[in-house]
Design a protein around this motif. Structure first.
Motif, PDB file in Angstrom:
ATOM      1  N   LEU A  63      10.910   8.866   0.691  1.00 23.83           N
ATOM      2  CA  LEU A  63       9.751   8.923  -0.201  1.00 23.83           C
ATOM      3  C   LEU A  63       8.685   9.787   0.467  1.00 23.83           C
ATOM      4  CD1 LEU A  63       8.395   7.997  -2.804  1.00 23.83           C
ATOM      5  CD2 LEU A  63       7.591   5.995  -1.582  1.00 23.83           C
ATOM      6  N   ALA A  64       8.399  10.929  -0.150  1.00 25.25           N
ATOM      7  CA  ALA A  64       7.456  11.891   0.421  1.00 25.25           C
ATOM      8  C   ALA A  64       6.061  11.732  -0.160  1.00 25.25           C
ATOM      9  CB  ALA A  64       7.947  13.316   0.182  1.00 25.25           C
ATOM     10  N   ASP A  65       5.964  11.303  -1.420  1.00 22.27           N
ATOM     11  CA  ASP A  65       4.656  11.194  -2.075  1.00 22.27           C
ATOM     12  C   ASP A  65       4.802  10.286  -3.284  1.00 22.27           C
ATOM     13  OD1 ASP A  65       1.957  11.633  -2.539  1.00 22.27           O
ATOM     14  OD2 ASP A  65       2.223  13.649  -3.350  1.00 22.27           O
ATOM     15  N   ILE A  66       3.668   9.791  -3.753  1.00 16.89           N
ATOM     16  CA  ILE A  66       3.640   8.993  -4.974  1.00 16.89           C
ATOM     17  C   ILE A  66       2.592   9.610  -5.886  1.00 16.89           C
ATOM     18  CG2 ILE A  66       3.172   6.734  -5.991  1.00 16.89           C
ATOM     19  CD1 ILE A  66       4.039   5.496  -3.301  1.00 16.89           C
ATOM     20  N   VAL A  67       3.024   9.985  -7.083  1.00 14.62           N
ATOM     21  CA  VAL A  67       2.125  10.585  -8.068  1.00 14.62           C
ATOM     22  C   VAL A  67       1.780   9.501  -9.084  1.00 14.62           C
ATOM     23  CG1 VAL A  67       1.858  12.377  -9.815  1.00 14.62           C
ATOM     24  CG2 VAL A  67       3.211  12.835  -7.748  1.00 14.62           C
ATOM     25  N   ASN A  68       0.493   9.198  -9.195  1.00 10.90           N
ATOM     26  CA  ASN A  68       0.070   8.187 -10.170  1.00 10.90           C
ATOM     27  C   ASN A  68      -0.090   8.827 -11.536  1.00 10.90           C
ATOM     28  OD1 ASN A  68      -0.113   5.849  -8.486  1.00 10.90           O
ATOM     29  ND2 ASN A  68      -1.818   6.851  -7.480  1.00 10.90           N
ATOM     30  N   THR A  69       0.487   8.168 -12.527  1.00 13.46           N
ATOM     31  CA  THR A  69       0.410   8.651 -13.908  1.00 13.46           C
ATOM     32  C   THR A  69      -0.193   7.540 -14.762  1.00 13.46           C
ATOM     33  OG1 THR A  69       2.580   7.801 -14.542  1.00 13.46           O
ATOM     34  CG2 THR A  69       2.516  10.019 -13.551  1.00 13.46           C
ATOM     35  N   GLY A  70      -0.329   7.794 -16.014  1.00 12.77           N
ATOM     36  CA  GLY A  70      -0.870   6.777 -16.906  1.00 12.77           C
ATOM     37  C   GLY A  70       0.064   5.597 -17.103  1.00 12.77           C
ATOM     38  N   ALA A  71       1.347   5.815 -16.988  1.00 12.86           N
ATOM     39  CA  ALA A  71       2.320   4.739 -17.215  1.00 12.86           C
ATOM     40  C   ALA A  71       2.770   4.134 -15.893  1.00 12.86           C
ATOM     41  CB  ALA A  71       3.515   5.286 -17.990  1.00 12.86           C
ATOM     42  N   HIS A  72       3.697   4.780 -15.227  1.00 17.72           N
ATOM     43  CA  HIS A  72       4.263   4.281 -13.967  1.00 17.72           C
ATOM     44  C   HIS A  72       4.127   5.357 -12.902  1.00 17.72           C
ATOM     45  CE1 HIS A  72       5.980   0.920 -16.131  1.00 17.72           C
ATOM     46  NE2 HIS A  72       6.466   1.769 -17.016  1.00 17.72           N
ATOM     47  N   TYR A  85       0.841  -1.189   0.000  1.00 18.34           N
ATOM     48  CA  TYR A  85       0.000   0.000   0.000  1.00 18.34           C
ATOM     49  C   TYR A  85       0.878   1.241   0.000  1.00 18.34           C
ATOM     50  CZ  TYR A  85      -4.116  -2.825   1.038  1.00 18.34           C
ATOM     51  OH  TYR A  85      -5.144  -3.723   0.970  1.00 18.34           O
ATOM     52  N   THR A  86       0.365   2.324  -0.568  1.00 19.37           N
ATOM     53  CA  THR A  86       1.086   3.589  -0.609  1.00 19.37           C
ATOM     54  C   THR A  86       1.524   4.018   0.786  1.00 19.37           C
ATOM     55  OG1 THR A  86      -0.079   4.278  -2.594  1.00 19.37           O
ATOM     56  CG2 THR A  86       0.889   6.029  -1.271  1.00 19.37           C
ATOM     57  N   PHE A  87       0.634   3.919   1.776  1.00 21.65           N
ATOM     58  CA  PHE A  87       0.973   4.378   3.122  1.00 21.65           C
ATOM     59  C   PHE A  87       2.137   3.579   3.714  1.00 21.65           C
ATOM     60  CE2 PHE A  87      -2.073   1.044   4.235  1.00 21.65           C
ATOM     61  CZ  PHE A  87      -1.468   0.441   5.328  1.00 21.65           C
ATOM     62  N   GLU A  88       2.368   2.366   3.227  1.00 20.72           N
ATOM     63  CA  GLU A  88       3.495   1.564   3.718  1.00 20.72           C
ATOM     64  C   GLU A  88       4.821   2.033   3.116  1.00 20.72           C
ATOM     65  OE1 GLU A  88       2.002  -2.878   4.511  1.00 20.72           O
ATOM     66  OE2 GLU A  88       1.598  -2.206   2.455  1.00 20.72           O
ATOM     67  N   LEU A  89       4.745   2.683   1.953  1.00 23.30           N
ATOM     68  CA  LEU A  89       5.954   3.129   1.257  1.00 23.30           C
ATOM     69  C   LEU A  89       6.387   4.533   1.660  1.00 23.30           C
ATOM     70  CD1 LEU A  89       5.084   1.822  -2.330  1.00 23.30           C
ATOM     71  CD2 LEU A  89       6.537   0.729  -0.609  1.00 23.30           C
ATOM     72  N   ILE A  90       5.414   5.397   1.947  1.00 20.57           N
ATOM     73  CA  ILE A  90       5.731   6.780   2.308  1.00 20.57           C
ATOM     74  C   ILE A  90       6.633   6.777   3.544  1.00 20.57           C
ATOM     75  CG2 ILE A  90       4.783   9.011   3.063  1.00 20.57           C
ATOM     76  CD1 ILE A  90       4.149   8.322   0.133  1.00 20.57           C
ATOM     77  N   GLY A  91       7.720   7.531   3.452  1.00 19.65           N
ATOM     78  CA  GLY A  91       8.665   7.621   4.566  1.00 19.65           C
ATOM     79  C   GLY A  91       9.850   6.670   4.454  1.00 19.65           C
ATOM     80  N   LEU A  92       9.796   5.725   3.480  1.00 19.97           N
ATOM     81  CA  LEU A  92      10.942   4.824   3.329  1.00 19.97           C
ATOM     82  C   LEU A  92      12.144   5.581   2.767  1.00 19.97           C
ATOM     83  CD1 LEU A  92       9.407   1.514   1.893  1.00 19.97           C
ATOM     84  CD2 LEU A  92       9.862   2.118   4.264  1.00 19.97           C
ATOM     85  N   ARG A  93      13.330   5.129   3.124  1.00 15.06           N
ATOM     86  CA  ARG A  93      14.582   5.696   2.635  1.00 15.06           C
ATOM     87  C   ARG A  93      14.776   5.246   1.180  1.00 15.06           C
ATOM     88  NH1 ARG A  93      17.562   3.223   6.048  1.00 15.06           N
ATOM     89  NH2 ARG A  93      18.391   1.630   4.661  1.00 15.06           N
ATOM     90  N   ILE A  94      15.141   6.165   0.322  1.00 19.18           N
ATOM     91  CA  ILE A  94      15.421   5.853  -1.083  1.00 19.18           C
ATOM     92  C   ILE A  94      16.937   5.928  -1.265  1.00 19.18           C
ATOM     93  CG2 ILE A  94      15.029   6.469  -3.499  1.00 19.18           C
ATOM     94  CD1 ILE A  94      12.438   5.762  -2.112  1.00 19.18           C
ATOM     95  N   GLU A  95      17.507   4.863  -1.809  1.00 18.07           N
ATOM     96  CA  GLU A  95      18.952   4.848  -2.033  1.00 18.07           C
ATOM     97  C   GLU A  95      19.272   4.202  -3.371  1.00 18.07           C
ATOM     98  OE1 GLU A  95      20.604   1.113   0.460  1.00 18.07           O
ATOM     99  OE2 GLU A  95      19.760   2.716   1.708  1.00 18.07           O
ATOM    100  N   THR A  96      20.477   4.504  -3.859  1.00 10.31           N
ATOM    101  CA  THR A  96      20.931   3.935  -5.120  1.00 10.31           C
ATOM    102  C   THR A  96      21.467   2.527  -4.877  1.00 10.31           C
ATOM    103  OG1 THR A  96      23.176   4.766  -4.871  1.00 10.31           O
ATOM    104  CG2 THR A  96      21.589   6.231  -5.980  1.00 10.31           C
ATOM    105  N   GLU A  97      21.730   1.825  -5.938  1.00 12.07           N
ATOM    106  CA  GLU A  97      22.292   0.473  -5.829  1.00 12.07           C
ATOM    107  C   GLU A  97      23.656   0.489  -5.143  1.00 12.07           C
ATOM    108  OE1 GLU A  97      20.954  -2.256  -9.410  1.00 12.07           O
ATOM    109  OE2 GLU A  97      21.671  -0.308 -10.150  1.00 12.07           O
ATOM    110  N   GLU A  98      24.340   1.621  -5.211  1.00 12.22           N
ATOM    111  CA  GLU A  98      25.650   1.754  -4.572  1.00 12.22           C
ATOM    112  C   GLU A  98      25.518   2.098  -3.088  1.00 12.22           C
ATOM    113  OE1 GLU A  98      24.805   3.743  -7.395  1.00 12.22           O
ATOM    114  OE2 GLU A  98      25.510   2.125  -8.682  1.00 12.22           O
TER     115      GLU A  98
END
Length: 161
Positions: A111-120, A91-104
Motif C-alpha cells: 500500500l503506497a497511498d490512500i486516496v480519499n473519495t466521496g464514497a470509499h 490511522y493512514t500512517f499505520e496502513l501505508i507500507g502493508l502488504r496487499i494480497e488476495t484471499e488466495e
C-alpha cells in the motif's frame, strides 16, 4: 501536509490529517519537518474546517510570510499521544507500507497511498504494476497490522484495466 498560506494572518491549509479539529487542538504540540529534514517545535493556536481540508494557525506565526515558510512541511506527533482511532479503525500512517494480497494469498504489492473519495477510500497498491483498489465492503476483507497485511477480494476485471 501543510499547504499554502490562506489569507494574511498566518493561517494555512492542512491536508491528509486523520484527526478531527478537536483532536488536533488536544494534541496542541507538534514537530514540523520540512522537505530538507529540518525540524522545529510548533504550538497549534487554532484549527477550523474549510471544505475538505483544515485551516490551521500556530503560535508566533501571525503573518502570511511566517506561514509560507512552513509550506510543504509535515506535522508530527508522538504516536503515544494520538487518540485511539477506535475499534476496527487504523490511522493512514499505520496502513501505508502493508502488504496487499488476495484471499488466495497472491501478493499484489504494498500500500503506497490512500486516496480519499466521496464514497470509499482508494488504495494505491504498487507491485509488479500499480493497482487502484477500492477499500469498500466486499473488497476489503481483512486488515492485520500485527501481520503487516491487508487481504482483498479484487472486483472482476480490476487487474485488466
Amino acid at each position: 501536509m501543510l499547504g499554502r498560506p490562506h489569507g494574511l494572518h498566518g493561517e494555512m491549509m492542512l491536508s491528509g490529517s486523520a484527526l478531527t479539529p478537536e483532536e488536533l487542538l488536544a494534541l496542541k504540540e507538534f514537530v514540523w519537518r520540512g522537505r530538507t529534514g529540518t525540524t522545529h517545535a510548533l504550538t497549534l493556536a487554532s484549527v477550523r474546517p474549510m471544505n475538505a481540508r483544515l485551516l490551521v494557525s500556530f503560535e508566533g506565526c501571525a503573518w502570511r510570510e511566517h506561514a509560507a515558510a512552513l509550506t510543504n512541511g509535515e506535522l508530527l506527533a508522538e504516536r503515544s499521544r494520538l487518540p485511539d482511532p477506535g475499534p476496527r479503525e487504523a490511522y493512514t500512517f499505520e496502513l501505508i507500507g502493508l502488504r496487499i494480497e488476495t484471499e488466495e494469498g497472491r501478493v499484489l504489492g504494498t500500500l503506497a497511498d490512500i486516496v480519499n473519495t466521496g464514497a470509499h477510500p482508494i488504495y494505491v497498491v504498487r507491485g509488479e504494476r500499480e493497482l487502484l483498489v477500492p477499500a469498500a465492503p466486499g473488497v476489503l476483507k481483512r486488515v492485520s497490522l500485527s501481520e503487516g497485511r491487508i487481504v482483498v477480494a479484487l472486483p472482476a476485471g480490476l487487474e485488466e484495466l
